[in-house]
Enzyme design. Structure first.
Site, mmCIF file in Angstrom:
data_model
loop_
_atom_site.group_PDB
_atom_site.id
_atom_site.type_symbol
_atom_site.label_atom_id
_atom_site.label_comp_id
_atom_site.label_asym_id
_atom_site.label_seq_id
_atom_site.Cartn_x
_atom_site.Cartn_y
_atom_site.Cartn_z
ATOM 1 C CB CYS A 55 -0.928 -0.026 1.206
ATOM 2 S SG CYS A 55 -2.260 1.195 1.105
ATOM 3 C CG HIS B 278 -4.970 4.842 3.198
ATOM 4 N ND1 HIS B 278 -6.101 4.072 3.056
ATOM 5 C CD2 HIS B 278 -3.942 4.081 2.754
ATOM 6 C CE1 HIS B 278 -5.775 2.896 2.572
ATOM 7 N NE2 HIS B 278 -4.467 2.859 2.375
#
Length: 677
Positions: free
Chosen positions: A440, A598
């Site tokens: 990620c 995020h």
């Protein structure tokens, strides 16, 4: 990449198909030894061995197409080899006599004889190189959804099929000219007598890299231009009586090859072995020993010649010159022997019975002299000019020693990311413990066999801010915004070869260095205030349904449950990273803070669906400038959670964060928190 480097790259790739040739040579050599007269016709075991070896030798062209395509491919994937095979089939089928007859509307018997020789090493190498370049360029292409099945590696064989149609069209005009030129050259050379034999031998060796020596050989060895040296020699007494065989003349285009193949090339092999680096000598010994045996016993020279012809072309030119000299000497002195297969020990033994073989035994002392010449000249040239013959290759990051092997040790030339990735692989228990790699924006998402084998202490010494074990097979390591780069490099490191695990985690933890902690300044001074990147409701960070964020391993900050589609920059700065699925980005502010935004939890699994990028990576932006656009209906329906963390990943550099908002916030307007130092 310069031309010499590219030739060396081709040479390394050629080691893939060449590695199969020693086995073929040994099989055929033993078969000929068992049945030196009938060559398999009088002995079933000999026939089995000879035909087994011939299956490889007779298909060298397609082996080169497959092997070179594989060896030159960027990731050594089987799809590249398949591409080479498909390309070879298409090209050679379109250029076969039957196909040329149909395409050009001419009778088969009027098709140029050149097309009967289209399946040669030159075509195989050409197809392999083209296939590798196409694979390297297009294997990552993604097609529209309707055609997605044909994306990536599946696309390349399709592309090469169409490209080879164009190449075949060109070959239909070029190949007959090349072949015809060689025939005309041979017809002129034969008029020069012994000197012509030496010139022929020089060009015979010089053309081997491209496989065109077969065309030249057909002029001198067979009845293309009336020479017919091999059949006339094998005819022996019958040839003499019919006037086709002349003692001392017939066989001159064959005899001088015996000293080279039986003695000269083994001398070169010994020189290459002695010049190899100490750590590589065991590997080189196996290759050279098998190649020398093949050359001496059967006259099959490709395993040796292809081991240096591309990586050290100057040696190959020297080899061609020495071959020409050897053939000239044998022809001038009328030391004659012939062969039916090649100039090895088996054929020399058979030549002793032929009345056209004159003073054949003198080829042995000539060979011993050439053994010494080859050894001295090759060893001097390799050492003097530091030629990268087998075993002397310098390991370079991202490059391979040959088409099969990849250097797995940490090298001084290895870039910093690759070295870091290699150490992370070691920290998670070595490549044997690693089963999957993903990333990620700030963390490595790893699948492992046993998460207990992960060395937390080592990972933190490498710069990780946290290690999270989701279960026995899933681990996340928080490494910051270089996560994707590190993950990619880890994949390359693992593909290159095994990586050992670090020391036992318990032992390592007990002896680990303590990472210096930031000294807090109790006199908090306002450093920078950030605005909300999205409109929505504030959620405390410890309520985020993700342990990495909730534990502040990724960084300190807050979270927002979005109610609007636009995501903006929380401060002035540079967008240093946008994840390729557009679900997260990292902003470095003008004052050095690294802000991670995020959107949602585990939204990376949506593969970009529901997110639209509005700026590109590297853009310099102002606070409140739109960065992403959300499809909230889709995301709320498909995401695990749309609670979106906004954190400072380098928060340890500062004294702390002070929250400035609660409840509802407005993107680009509400001050979210301030960073203090």
């Amino acid at each position: 990449m310069n031309i010499l480097s590219y030739l060396q790259k081709i040479g390394r790739a050629l080691m893939v198909p060449v590695a199969t040739l020693p086995a073929a040579a040994i099989l055929m050599g033993v078969g000929y030894w068992i049945d030196p007269v009938g060559w398999g016709g009088d002995n079933a075991l000999a026939a089995l061995l000879i035909k087994s070896g011939a299956a490889i030798i007779d298909n060298m062209a397609v082996l080169f197409a497959v092997g070179v395509a594989y060896g030159m491919s960027k990731d050594k994937d089987g799809a590249a080899a398949l591409t080479g095979f498909v390309g070879f089939l298409v090209l050679t089928t379109l250029c076969s006599p039957a196909a040329v007859s149909m395409i050009q509307k001419i009778p088969v018997d009027q098709v140029p004889v050149a097309f009967g020789k289209i399946e040669n090493q030159f075509v195989g190498i050409l197809v392999g190189i083209i296939s590798a370049e196409v694979y390297n360029r297009f294997s990552g292409v993604e097609l529209p959804k309707a055609l997605s099945f044909f994306s990536g590696r599946r696309l390349v064989p399709i592309l090469i099929s169409f490209l080879m149609i164009l190449v075949a069209f060109i070959m239909m005009y070029v190949w007959p000219v090349v072949f015809g030129g060689l025939v005309n050259f041979g017809e002129h050379i034969q008029k020069l007598g012994s000197a012509g034999a030496g010139i022929y031998a020089f060009f015979n060796r010089l053309l081997i890299p491209v496989g065109l020596h077969h065309a030249l050989n057909s002029v001198f060895w067979f009845d293309v231009a009336g020479i017919n040296d091999i059949p006339n020699f094998l005819g022996g007494q019958q040839s003499i009586e019919s006037g086709k065989g002349i003692v001392g003349i017939t066989g001159r285009y064959q005899a001088g090859f015996f000293p080279i193949m039986m003695f000269g090339l083994p001398g070169a092999a010994l020189a290459i072995y002695h010049c190899a680096r100490p750590e590589n000598k065991a590997k080189v010994l196996g290759i050279m020993l098998a190649g020398a045996f093949a050359s001496f016993f059967t006259g099959i020279t490709e395993p040796l010649e292809f081991s240096f012809m591309f990586v050290a072309p100057v040696l190959y030119v020297i080899h061609a010159v020495l071959t020409g000299i050897s053939v000239f000497i044998a022809a001038s002195m009328q030391w004659i022997a012939g062969f039916g297969f090649s100039a090895g020990l088996v054929d020399m033994f058979l030549s002793t019975r032929n009345p056209l073989a004159t003073q054949w035994y003198m080829l042995i002392p000539q060979g011993l002299v050439f053994f010494a010449i080859y050894y001295v000249v090759f060893r001097f040239t390799i050492s003097k000019f530091n030629l990268l013959t087998p075993g002397r290759e310098l390991a370079v990051a991202g490059d391979e020693a040959d088409g099969y092997d990849v250097d797995t040790s940490v090298n001084k030339d290895e870039n910093e990311i690759t070295t870091l990735a290699r150490r992370y692989v070691s920290a998670i228990g070595g490549s044997e413990n690693l089963t999957g790699i993903d990333a990620c924006i700030t963390r490595l998402r790893l699948n492992v066999k046993d998460s207990a084998r992960v060395n937390d202490a080592m990972a933190k010494r490498l710069g990780a801010s946290g290690v999270i074990r989701l279960n026995k097979q899933s681990v996340q390591i928080i490494v910051g915004t270089r996560a994707e780069l590190i993950a990619s490099a880890m994949g390359q490191v693992v593909a290159s070869g095994p990586v050992a695990a670090a020391a036992d985690p318990a032992v390592a933890a007990a002896t680990a260095e303590v990472k210096p902690q930031a000294v807090l300044n109790t006199n908090k001074v306002l450093f920078q205030a950030l605005v909300a990147p999205v409109t929505g409701e504030i959620v405390a960070l410890d309520q985020v349904p993700d342990e990495a964020f909730a534990s502040k391993a990724v960084g300190d900050g807050v979270a927002i449950r979005p109610t609007d589609k636009t995501v903006v920059a929380p401060a002035d700065g540079t967008v240093v990273k946008i994840f390729n699925t557009n679900h997260a980005f990292c902003l470095e502010t003008e004052k050095g803070a690294e802000i991670v935004v995020h959107m949602g939890i585990d939204t990376v699994a949506l593969n970009g669906q529901g997110f639209k990028r509005l700026v590109e990576e590297g853009a310099v932006v102002k606070a409140g400038q739109p960065i992403l656009e959300l499809d909230l209906d889709y995301l709320n329906a498909h995401a695990r959670s749309m609670i979106s963390p906004v954190v400072v990943s380098n928060a340890d550099d500062y004294a702390g964060l002070t929250a400035l908002a609660s409840g509802h916030v407005v993107a680009g307007e509400t001050k979210l928190f301030e960073i203090q130092k």
